[in-house]
Motif scaffolding. Structure first.
Motif, mmCIF file in Angstrom:
data_model
loop_
_atom_site.group_PDB
_atom_site.id
_atom_site.type_symbol
_atom_site.label_atom_id
_atom_site.label_comp_id
_atom_site.label_asym_id
_atom_site.label_seq_id
_atom_site.Cartn_x
_atom_site.Cartn_y
_atom_site.Cartn_z
ATOM 1 N N ARG A 1 -1.595 -2.346 3.750
ATOM 2 C CA ARG A 1 -1.300 -1.076 3.079
ATOM 3 C C ARG A 1 0.103 -1.024 2.501
ATOM 4 N NH1 ARG A 1 -5.308 2.773 3.766
ATOM 5 N NH2 ARG A 1 -4.145 3.702 2.051
ATOM 6 N N ALA A 2 0.866 -2.083 2.583
ATOM 7 C CA ALA A 2 2.204 -2.110 1.984
ATOM 8 C C ALA A 2 2.082 -2.021 0.462
ATOM 9 C CB ALA A 2 2.935 -3.387 2.377
ATOM 10 N N ARG A 3 2.969 -1.228 -0.141
ATOM 11 C CA ARG A 3 2.970 -1.030 -1.592
ATOM 12 C C ARG A 3 4.405 -0.964 -2.089
ATOM 13 N NH1 ARG A 3 -1.566 -1.760 -0.330
ATOM 14 N NH2 ARG A 3 -3.476 -0.666 -0.968
ATOM 15 N N PRO A 4 4.628 -1.284 -3.363
ATOM 16 C CA PRO A 4 5.982 -1.139 -3.923
ATOM 17 C C PRO A 4 6.380 0.324 -4.024
ATOM 18 C CG PRO A 4 4.403 -1.726 -5.631
ATOM 19 C CD PRO A 4 3.669 -1.843 -4.337
ATOM 20 N N ALA A 5 7.662 0.573 -4.069
ATOM 21 C CA ALA A 5 8.161 1.945 -4.190
ATOM 22 C C ALA A 5 7.579 2.607 -5.432
ATOM 23 C CB ALA A 5 9.681 1.943 -4.242
ATOM 24 N N GLY A 6 7.154 3.849 -5.278
ATOM 25 C CA GLY A 6 6.601 4.601 -6.396
ATOM 26 C C GLY A 6 5.111 4.471 -6.579
ATOM 27 N N ALA A 7 4.457 3.572 -5.851
ATOM 28 C CA ALA A 7 3.003 3.422 -5.973
ATOM 29 C C ALA A 7 2.325 4.703 -5.501
ATOM 30 C CB ALA A 7 2.520 2.241 -5.142
ATOM 31 N N PRO A 8 1.307 5.181 -6.230
ATOM 32 C CA PRO A 8 0.681 6.460 -5.879
ATOM 33 C C PRO A 8 -0.032 6.445 -4.540
ATOM 34 C CG PRO A 8 -0.552 5.349 -7.622
ATOM 35 C CD PRO A 8 0.726 4.598 -7.460
ATOM 36 N N ASP A 9 -0.426 5.276 -4.062
ATOM 37 C CA ASP A 9 -1.144 5.197 -2.787
ATOM 38 C C ASP A 9 -0.257 4.655 -1.667
ATOM 39 O OD1 ASP A 9 -0.992 2.667 -3.895
ATOM 40 O OD2 ASP A 9 -2.994 2.040 -3.200
ATOM 41 N N ARG A 10 1.052 4.793 -1.830
ATOM 42 C CA ARG A 10 1.965 4.303 -0.791
ATOM 43 C C ARG A 10 1.856 5.182 0.458
ATOM 44 N NH1 ARG A 10 8.400 3.057 -0.546
ATOM 45 N NH2 ARG A 10 8.244 0.806 -0.363
ATOM 46 N N VAL A 11 1.788 4.546 1.613
ATOM 47 C CA VAL A 11 1.620 5.231 2.892
ATOM 48 C C VAL A 11 2.985 5.596 3.467
ATOM 49 C CG1 VAL A 11 0.846 4.906 5.290
ATOM 50 C CG2 VAL A 11 -0.583 4.138 3.382
ATOM 51 N N ALA A 12 3.052 6.770 4.079
ATOM 52 C CA ALA A 12 4.278 7.232 4.723
ATOM 53 C C ALA A 12 4.298 6.822 6.188
ATOM 54 C CB ALA A 12 4.400 8.748 4.610
ATOM 55 N N LEU A 13 5.488 6.460 6.679
ATOM 56 C CA LEU A 13 5.675 6.146 8.089
ATOM 57 C C LEU A 13 6.733 7.074 8.664
ATOM 58 C CD1 LEU A 13 5.716 2.252 8.423
ATOM 59 C CD2 LEU A 13 3.835 3.827 8.781
ATOM 60 N N GLY A 14 6.418 7.709 9.787
ATOM 61 C CA GLY A 14 7.391 8.538 10.463
ATOM 62 C C GLY A 14 8.454 7.690 11.131
ATOM 63 N N VAL A 15 9.686 8.175 11.076
ATOM 64 C CA VAL A 15 10.825 7.523 11.720
ATOM 65 C C VAL A 15 11.545 8.579 12.549
ATOM 66 C CG1 VAL A 15 12.908 6.140 11.367
ATOM 67 C CG2 VAL A 15 11.053 6.018 9.694
ATOM 68 N N ALA A 16 11.705 8.330 13.842
ATOM 69 C CA ALA A 16 12.319 9.308 14.735
ATOM 70 C C ALA A 16 13.465 8.677 15.501
ATOM 71 C CB ALA A 16 11.288 9.858 15.720
#
Length: 230
Positions: free
Chosen positions: A147-162
């Protein structure tokens, strides 16, 4: 190596050469980072893994890892958390990518009955100067690569960082971006509980806006919104 700011991160250290560790290593190598990887065994044993699966990664011992890493990713089963050589990690940025899985870890009372996030329990048991950040917990190892995608890709997945250390969170968020995901700073380690198994965001492959919205939803609302998505 300092790793105090996101722009300083050049060398990624990984402890654990299982599926998650290999996936993180591959993405970090693809992003141009130097990658050092260690297991609980001798470096020569880790070298067999790198030659077969991780061309370009440098095998080291767990004790050597801090000296060659700006950020250390912990990608081992949680049951090993007390046996890691954490004295050498004092003052370092360390990423907790572990999850509590009783079928794999066995029943661990300190996590089974805790009112804290797993990362808060881990932080309390490790040297206090470790700059602990939680991420990569809520997606599968296969998703890290697929699921890795280049920056700006419309289907890029978000990852939470805490994390409680804001500079450490920023440094790790920059690596998450390099790995091919949109980092979302969700706040302190306590909020990282939302990324754990059986919690609201575990397994959710959402874009940045949907991810942020999901943080505000109750479990019932999130289940309903997932059901509506194609």
């Amino acid at each position: 190596m300092s790793g105090d700011a996101s722009g300083d991160v050049r060398s990624v250290g990984i402890i654990g050469a299982g599926k998650a560790g290999v996936a993180v290593a591959r993405r970090a190598l693809a992003a141009g980072h130097r990658v050092h990887i260690a297991t609980s065994g001798p470096a020569r044993r880790t070298g067999l893994v790198t030659r077969v699966l991780l061309a370009g990664a440098v095998p080291v011992t767990a004790e050597e890892l801090p000296a060659v890493s700006d950020v250390i990713f912990v990608c081992v089963p949680l049951r090993h958390w007390r046996t890691l050589p954490t004295d050498g990690w004092r003052g370092r940025i360390v990423v907790d990518a572990m999850n509590y899985w009783p079928p794999v870890d066995g029943v661990l009372p300190e996590f089974e009955h805790a009112d804290l996030s797993t990362s808060e329990v881990v932080r309390a048991g490790w040297p206090s100067s470790i700059r602990l950040v939680k991420t990569l917990n809520h997606i599968g190892y296969h998703d890290i690569e697929e699921r890795a995608r280049p920056a700006g890709a419309p289907d890029r997945v978000a990852l939470g960082v805490a994390g409680d250390d804001r500079a450490a969170v920023a440094a790790v968020a920059a690596i998450v971006d390099d790995l091919g995901f949109d980092p979302v700073d969700i706040g302190p380690l306590a909020v990282g509980a939302a990324l754990e198994p059986a919690r609201e965001l575990f397994g959710a492959l959402l874009g940045r806006d949907d991810f942020r919205a999901a943080l505000q939803e109750t479990p019932e609302q999130l289940a309903a919104s997932r059901a509506r998505r194609p």
